[in-house]
Enzyme design. Structure first.
Site, PDB file in Angstrom:
ATOM      1  N   TYR A 103      10.782   8.417  -4.968  1.00 32.22           N
ATOM      2  CA  TYR A 103      10.744   9.136  -6.235  1.00 32.22           C
ATOM      3  C   TYR A 103      12.113   9.679  -6.634  1.00 32.22           C
ATOM      4  O   TYR A 103      12.250  10.269  -7.705  1.00 32.22           O
ATOM      5  CB  TYR A 103       9.734  10.287  -6.164  1.00 32.22           C
ATOM      6  CG  TYR A 103       8.312   9.832  -6.330  1.00 32.22           C
ATOM      7  CD1 TYR A 103       7.727   8.997  -5.387  1.00 32.22           C
ATOM      8  CD2 TYR A 103       7.544  10.228  -7.411  1.00 32.22           C
ATOM      9  CE1 TYR A 103       6.424   8.569  -5.511  1.00 32.22           C
ATOM     10  CE2 TYR A 103       6.235   9.802  -7.555  1.00 32.22           C
ATOM     11  CZ  TYR A 103       5.683   8.976  -6.601  1.00 32.22           C
ATOM     12  OH  TYR A 103       4.393   8.556  -6.741  1.00 32.22           O
ATOM     13  N   LYS A 131       5.322   5.416   8.349  1.00 33.25           N
ATOM     14  CA  LYS A 131       5.408   3.982   8.650  1.00 33.25           C
ATOM     15  C   LYS A 131       6.703   3.782   9.452  1.00 33.25           C
ATOM     16  O   LYS A 131       7.563   2.959   9.102  1.00 33.25           O
ATOM     17  CB  LYS A 131       5.412   3.204   7.312  1.00 33.25           C
ATOM     18  CG  LYS A 131       5.299   1.703   7.440  1.00 33.25           C
ATOM     19  CD  LYS A 131       3.899   1.208   7.676  1.00 33.25           C
ATOM     20  CE  LYS A 131       3.891  -0.289   7.924  1.00 33.25           C
ATOM     21  NZ  LYS A 131       2.587  -0.814   8.358  1.00 33.25           N
ATOM     22  N   ASP A 165      -1.074   2.820   6.990  1.00 34.82           N
ATOM     23  CA  ASP A 165      -2.115   1.818   6.723  1.00 34.82           C
ATOM     24  C   ASP A 165      -3.352   2.084   7.580  1.00 34.82           C
ATOM     25  O   ASP A 165      -4.486   1.988   7.113  1.00 34.82           O
ATOM     26  CB  ASP A 165      -1.592   0.378   6.910  1.00 34.82           C
ATOM     27  CG  ASP A 165      -0.669   0.218   8.095  1.00 34.82           C
ATOM     28  OD1 ASP A 165      -0.249   1.233   8.672  1.00 34.82           O
ATOM     29  OD2 ASP A 165      -0.366  -0.932   8.465  1.00 34.82           O
TER      30      ASP A 165
END
Ligand code: ATP
Length: 335
Positions: free
Chosen positions: A126, A173, A206
């Site tokens: 962002y 991640k 995930d």
């Protein structure tokens, strides 16, 4: 009765003005000691102000220290920076807090969900640093800093402690983004050591999504970077009945902006069909933040009674009630 408190009120775009108006009606009916100062933000302000976030809006939030805000639209592709992103950056609203809780009477796959998504609000992808390397190749920079990661992880543990919650899970991640998410995870682990009274764990994003769909009750407080937070928030909203229900707060060091997780919902905008619950519950969070606990509890109870009764439901929950019917039902249930 408490002293009057000035609150910046931002209508935003799409369903924003409608849900803000409904929420204001409930706050006024509950005789909350609030005075509203309307300010502009959003795509619709480009023509009037030449910007989607006029400086007067930022000044108003800084002056009042608190705002209640409708959603603002951001176009896809080339265009100005999102008013939301700009507001969060300019006011350093570094923590986005989104409690996701089952509402008795709203039928979903699970009836025992009670978790909080804590999203870092100021950096990650962002940061908006993108450029065309050569035609057909674009680079977007993911910025992760030790300062912001440590700050958000500490916020998550402090929130857990204040709310008497048991566990904080870091979502990442780091197996793929070894440096950026690796740094976030290192910061989390360092902060976790300071909170021996609260369990900590980490989970790959995930896997988290799969676990949330299968066993959402396993989670308590989730802390994560900006983009994962955006996506996981919507997934969590789906678990409790949809975007019409989930409130949020953007907390900074000197001000706080309360707004629903949902966007501008252009498909139903201007039709009086939106569900105002998410913004109403955001207003409840705002009242708690202002230490107006009695007023907060009154409004929350009234909303929950409407759902428990099951007579008035907006279209997003399979009902046929219009927003004004729902708003009136909440007002009628104010004890
Ligand atoms: P953004 O990109 O601004 O976050 P979004 O893509 O997540 O927006 P929303 O505007 O939040 O999209 O809307 C997604 C869907 O949820 C739409 O079908 C919309 O009508 C519905 N929705 C969102 N908010 C509400 C609400 N308050 N009441 C009823 N339906 C809603």
């Amino acid at each position: 009765m408490s002293e009057m408190r000035k609150v910046t009120l931002i209508n935003g775009d799409g369903i924003g003005p409608e849900v803000v108006n409904a929420t204001r009606q409930v706050l006024e009916a509950a005789k909350c000691p609030l005075e509203f100062e309307y300010q502009d933000a959003g795509a619709e302000q480009m023509n009037r102000h030449g910007t989607n976030l006029p400086p007067s809006t930022v000044e108003s939030v800084l002056r009042n220290g608190v705002a209640l805000k409708g959603p603002t639209a951001t176009g896809i592709g080339v265009g100005p920076q999102s008013a939301n992103v700009a507001l969060r950056k300019q006011l350093e609203l570094y923590a986005s807090v989104r409690p996701v809780k089952s509402i008795p009477g709203v039928k979903t796959r699970y009836d025992n969900i009670d978790l909080v998504v804590v999203r870092e609000n100021t950096e990650d992808l962002y940061a908006g640093i993108e450029h065309i390397v050569v035609p057909g190749v674009v680079e977007s920079l993911k910025i992760i800093t030790e300062k912001a990661s440590t700050r958000i992880c500490r916020y998550a543990f402090e929130h857990a402690r204040a709310q008497k919650r048991k566990k904080v899970s870091a979502v990442h991640k780091a197996n793929i983004m070894k440096l950026s998410d690796g740094l976030f995870l290192d910061c989390f682990r360092k902060v976790a050591r300071e909170y021996s009274d609260i369990q900590s764990e980490d989970v790959i994003v995930d896997n988290l999504c799969m676990q949330l769909v299968k066993n959402p009750e396993k989670y308590d407080v989730l802390v994560m970077e900006n983009l994962y937070g955006d996506i996981v928030s919507d997934l969590c909203a789906g678990l409790v009945g949809g975007l019409g229900l989930v409130p949020g707060a953007n907390i900074g060091t000197s001000s706080a902006v309360f707004e629903a997780v949902h966007g501008t919902a252009p498909d139903i905008a201007g039709k009086g069909l939106a569900n105002p619950t998410a913004l109403l519950l955001s207003a409840v969070m705002m009242l708690q933040w202002l230490k107006e606990d009695v007023a907060a509890a009154r409004i929350e109870k009234a909303v929950l009674k409407v759902y428990a009764e099951g007579k008035v439901r907006t279209g997003d929950l399979g009902g046929s009630a219009r927003m004004k019917d729902f708003t009136q039902a909440v007002i009628a249930h104010l004890a």
